[in-house]
Design a protein around this motif. Structure first.
Motif, PDB file in Angstrom:
ATOM      1  N   ALA A 123       0.469  -0.959  -0.430  1.00 36.14           N
ATOM      2  CA  ALA A 123      -0.007   0.134   0.317  1.00 36.14           C
ATOM      3  C   ALA A 123       0.610   1.271  -0.332  1.00 36.14           C
ATOM      4  N   GLY A 124       0.592   2.636  -0.675  1.00 34.72           N
ATOM      5  CA  GLY A 124       0.966   3.416  -0.702  1.00 34.72           C
ATOM      6  C   GLY A 124       1.365   4.061   0.478  1.00 34.72           C
ATOM      7  N   MET A 125       0.269   4.627   0.812  1.00 35.02           N
ATOM      8  CA  MET A 125       0.890   5.059   2.540  1.00 35.02           C
ATOM      9  C   MET A 125       1.876   3.850   3.569  1.00 35.02           C
ATOM     10  N   LEU A 126       2.251   2.977   2.921  1.00 39.82           N
ATOM     11  CA  LEU A 126       3.345   2.531   3.495  1.00 39.82           C
ATOM     12  C   LEU A 126       4.765   2.228   2.755  1.00 39.82           C
ATOM     13  N   GLN A 127       4.455   2.875   1.827  1.00 38.86           N
ATOM     14  CA  GLN A 127       5.728   2.415   0.744  1.00 38.86           C
ATOM     15  C   GLN A 127       7.385   3.276   1.663  1.00 38.86           C
ATOM     16  N   THR A 128       8.160   2.866   1.201  1.00 44.66           N
ATOM     17  CA  THR A 128       9.859   3.084   1.344  1.00 44.66           C
ATOM     18  C   THR A 128       9.958   3.895  -0.004  1.00 44.66           C
ATOM     19  N   THR A 129      10.564   4.561   0.017  1.00 45.16           N
ATOM     20  CA  THR A 129      10.888   5.560  -0.655  1.00 45.16           C
ATOM     21  C   THR A 129      11.516   5.107  -2.066  1.00 45.16           C
ATOM     22  N   ASP A 130      12.241   3.920  -1.364  1.00 45.92           N
ATOM     23  CA  ASP A 130      13.289   3.341  -2.996  1.00 45.92           C
ATOM     24  C   ASP A 130      11.997   2.185  -3.162  1.00 45.92           C
ATOM     25  N   TYR A 131      11.703   1.539  -2.660  1.00 49.47           N
ATOM     26  CA  TYR A 131      10.373   0.813  -2.875  1.00 49.47           C
ATOM     27  C   TYR A 131       9.164   1.159  -4.209  1.00 49.47           C
ATOM     28  N   ALA A 177       0.026 -11.782  -1.879  1.00 53.54           N
ATOM     29  CA  ALA A 177       1.252 -12.172  -2.844  1.00 53.54           C
ATOM     30  C   ALA A 177       1.539 -10.604  -3.252  1.00 53.54           C
ATOM     31  N   ALA A 178       0.836  -9.319  -2.937  1.00 53.70           N
ATOM     32  CA  ALA A 178       2.122  -8.505  -2.320  1.00 53.70           C
ATOM     33  C   ALA A 178       3.184  -8.619  -1.944  1.00 53.70           C
ATOM     34  N   LEU A 179       3.488  -9.014  -0.794  1.00 57.09           N
ATOM     35  CA  LEU A 179       4.789  -9.363  -0.311  1.00 57.09           C
ATOM     36  C   LEU A 179       5.698  -9.474  -1.078  1.00 57.09           C
ATOM     37  N   HIS A 180       5.661 -11.152  -2.173  1.00 57.76           N
ATOM     38  CA  HIS A 180       6.041 -11.517  -3.177  1.00 57.76           C
ATOM     39  C   HIS A 180       6.636 -10.904  -4.201  1.00 57.76           C
ATOM     40  N   ALA A 181       5.640 -10.123  -4.575  1.00 62.60           N
ATOM     41  CA  ALA A 181       6.204  -8.801  -5.889  1.00 62.60           C
ATOM     42  C   ALA A 181       7.101  -8.526  -6.250  1.00 62.60           C
ATOM     43  N   ARG A 182       7.883  -8.829  -7.014  1.00 67.51           N
ATOM     44  CA  ARG A 182       9.940  -8.587  -7.119  1.00 67.51           C
ATOM     45  C   ARG A 182       9.319  -7.375  -8.261  1.00 67.51           C
ATOM     46  N   CYS A 184      10.402  -4.827  -7.597  1.00 70.80           N
ATOM     47  CA  CYS A 184      11.870  -3.620  -7.093  1.00 70.80           C
ATOM     48  C   CYS A 184      13.053  -4.613  -7.265  1.00 70.80           C
ATOM     49  N   PRO A 185      14.101  -4.715  -7.288  1.00 73.33           N
ATOM     50  CA  PRO A 185      15.211  -6.008  -6.669  1.00 73.33           C
ATOM     51  C   PRO A 185      15.013  -5.764  -5.136  1.00 73.33           C
ATOM     52  N   PRO A 186      15.101  -7.486  -5.016  1.00 72.03           N
ATOM     53  CA  PRO A 186      15.628  -7.788  -3.497  1.00 72.03           C
ATOM     54  C   PRO A 186      15.854  -7.194  -2.599  1.00 72.03           C
ATOM     55  N   SER A 187      17.125  -6.468  -2.540  1.00 71.59           N
ATOM     56  CA  SER A 187      17.012  -5.457  -1.452  1.00 71.59           C
ATOM     57  C   SER A 187      15.763  -4.435  -1.028  1.00 71.59           C
ATOM     58  N   VAL A 188      15.734  -4.104  -2.053  1.00 65.42           N
ATOM     59  CA  VAL A 188      14.478  -3.349  -1.557  1.00 65.42           C
ATOM     60  C   VAL A 188      13.370  -4.174  -1.411  1.00 65.42           C
ATOM     61  N   LEU A 189      13.015  -4.348  -2.082  1.00 65.92           N
ATOM     62  CA  LEU A 189      11.405  -5.254  -1.144  1.00 65.92           C
ATOM     63  C   LEU A 189      12.187  -6.276   0.186  1.00 65.92           C
ATOM     64  N   ARG A 277      10.234 -12.315   3.692  1.00 67.85           N
ATOM     65  CA  ARG A 277      11.781 -11.404   4.069  1.00 67.85           C
ATOM     66  C   ARG A 277      12.680 -11.932   3.951  1.00 67.85           C
ATOM     67  N   ARG A 278      12.202 -13.904   4.494  1.00 72.68           N
ATOM     68  CA  ARG A 278      13.050 -14.616   5.168  1.00 72.68           C
ATOM     69  C   ARG A 278      13.404 -16.105   3.127  1.00 72.68           C
ATOM     70  N   ALA A 279      12.319 -15.560   2.622  1.00 76.57           N
ATOM     71  CA  ALA A 279      11.805 -15.874   1.155  1.00 76.57           C
ATOM     72  C   ALA A 279      12.901 -15.222   0.387  1.00 76.57           C
ATOM     73  N   LEU A 280      13.147 -14.409  -0.089  1.00 77.40           N
ATOM     74  CA  LEU A 280      14.266 -13.368   0.202  1.00 77.40           C
ATOM     75  C   LEU A 280      15.476 -14.068  -0.313  1.00 77.40           C
ATOM     76  N   ASN A 281      15.655 -14.427   1.206  1.00 81.71           N
ATOM     77  CA  ASN A 281      17.355 -15.128   0.780  1.00 81.71           C
ATOM     78  C   ASN A 281      17.775 -16.451   0.364  1.00 81.71           C
ATOM     79  N   THR A 282      16.421 -17.237   0.222  1.00 74.90           N
ATOM     80  CA  THR A 282      15.902 -18.300  -0.317  1.00 74.90           C
ATOM     81  C   THR A 282      16.845 -19.129  -2.771  1.00 74.90           C
ATOM     82  N   HIS A 283      16.272 -17.402  -2.673  1.00 72.03           N
ATOM     83  CA  HIS A 283      17.108 -17.003  -4.344  1.00 72.03           C
ATOM     84  C   HIS A 283      17.671 -16.644  -4.783  1.00 72.03           C
TER      85      HIS A 283
END
Length: 283
Positions: A123-131, A177-182, A184-189, A277-283
């Protein structure tokens, strides 16, 4: 396309037909008017039957060709009235995403309670600048609009000042599903997910996650936002829909409440975020 919008387009078409049939110099047939306008007869048919949206230029030319120049202002007013509900991306993004974000900021600023559903992105109201920056980059590429991702991201983040104002409340529901949408780069997500987990427990924010395996009473569909009880905004690939009538607002709130029945909160929500978040480290 919304029913209200289509009804307004049909009403405009009926008015255009009336002008054609009451031309002071004699009733015009469709082909005759098409000849005057330098267009096809099929366009006349589509405009009069609400099958095509007239442009401002179409309306000005129609009024002149039917010898009703005095009707120009009325026709343009009708167009402005129903186009304000259907805000095409082509028109909105003519100057980039920044003006759109400023319009959103103004609407959020005058709101006290906001309900959001997102099925594909954070959600836009909770996004970081990079995301946010990467989201704008992707959409600018797709829409071929002005590349202003940095400015637009800063404008979106400024909207989050609302979260720290007294008496404000943000209710967010997101599909897992929104938590996994790539998008952006994994580090940004990863940083975005850390931010998301961190807002759980804030007084001004209620964040629910709908797990992928949760039973659903409704299929997840396009994201939307409800501002108080005065405005519902949703978007599709061609446009944003701004709905300010009580029936449509009530419908979107009913959808939100129905989806909420499948959501988890607090520690359960955090656990889902941490798992993503942990799943990002497995790819």
């Amino acid at each position: 396309m919304s029913t209200d919008y289509q009804q307004a387009r049909i009403a405009l078409g009926e008015r255009l037909r009336e002008l054609r049939q009451t031309c002071p110099t004699g009733k015009l047939t469709g082909p005759q008017l098409a000849d005057r306008l330098g267009c096809t007869h099929s366009k006349i048919y589509k405009l009069e039957n609400g099958k095509q949206t007239a442009t401002a230029e179409d309306l000005r030319a129609w009024a002149e060709a039917t010898s009703h120049p005095e009707a120009t202002a009325e026709l343009l007013s009708r167009l402005t009235g129903f186009e304000s509900r259907i805000r095409s991306w082509r028109r909105q993004l003519a100057s980039g995403h920044l003006p759109v974000q400023r319009t959103w900021n103004a609407e959020v600023a005058r709101s006290k309670v906001i309900h959001i559903w997102e099925e594909a992105v954070i959600a836009g109201m909770l996004q970081t600048t990079d995301y946010a920056r990467h989201v704008f980059i992707r959409y600018a590429e797709f829409q071929q609009s002005k590349p202003d991702a940095d400015e637009s991201a800063r404008a979106r983040l400024k909207r989050q000042e609302w979260l720290y104002e007294s008496g404000k409340k943000l209710h967010v529901l997101m599909w897992e599903a929104a938590l996994h949408a790539r998008i952006c780069p994994p580090s940004v997500l990863a940083a975005q997910l850390d931010r998301l987990a961190g807002v759980i427990g804030m007084d001004s924010i209620s964040l629910g996650i709908v797990p992928l395996g949760a039973p659903l009473k409704l299929a997840p569909a396009n994201g939307f936002c409800i501002l108080d009880d005065r405005l519902a905004i949703t978007e599709d690939w061609h446009a944003e829909l701004w709905l300010d009538d009580s029936h449509n607002i009530a419908t979107y709130l009913k959808v939100w409440n129905t989806l909420r029945e499948s959501a988890v909160y607090g520690t359960e929500a955090q656990n889902i975020i941490y798992a993503a978040r942990r799943a990002l480290n497995t790819h």
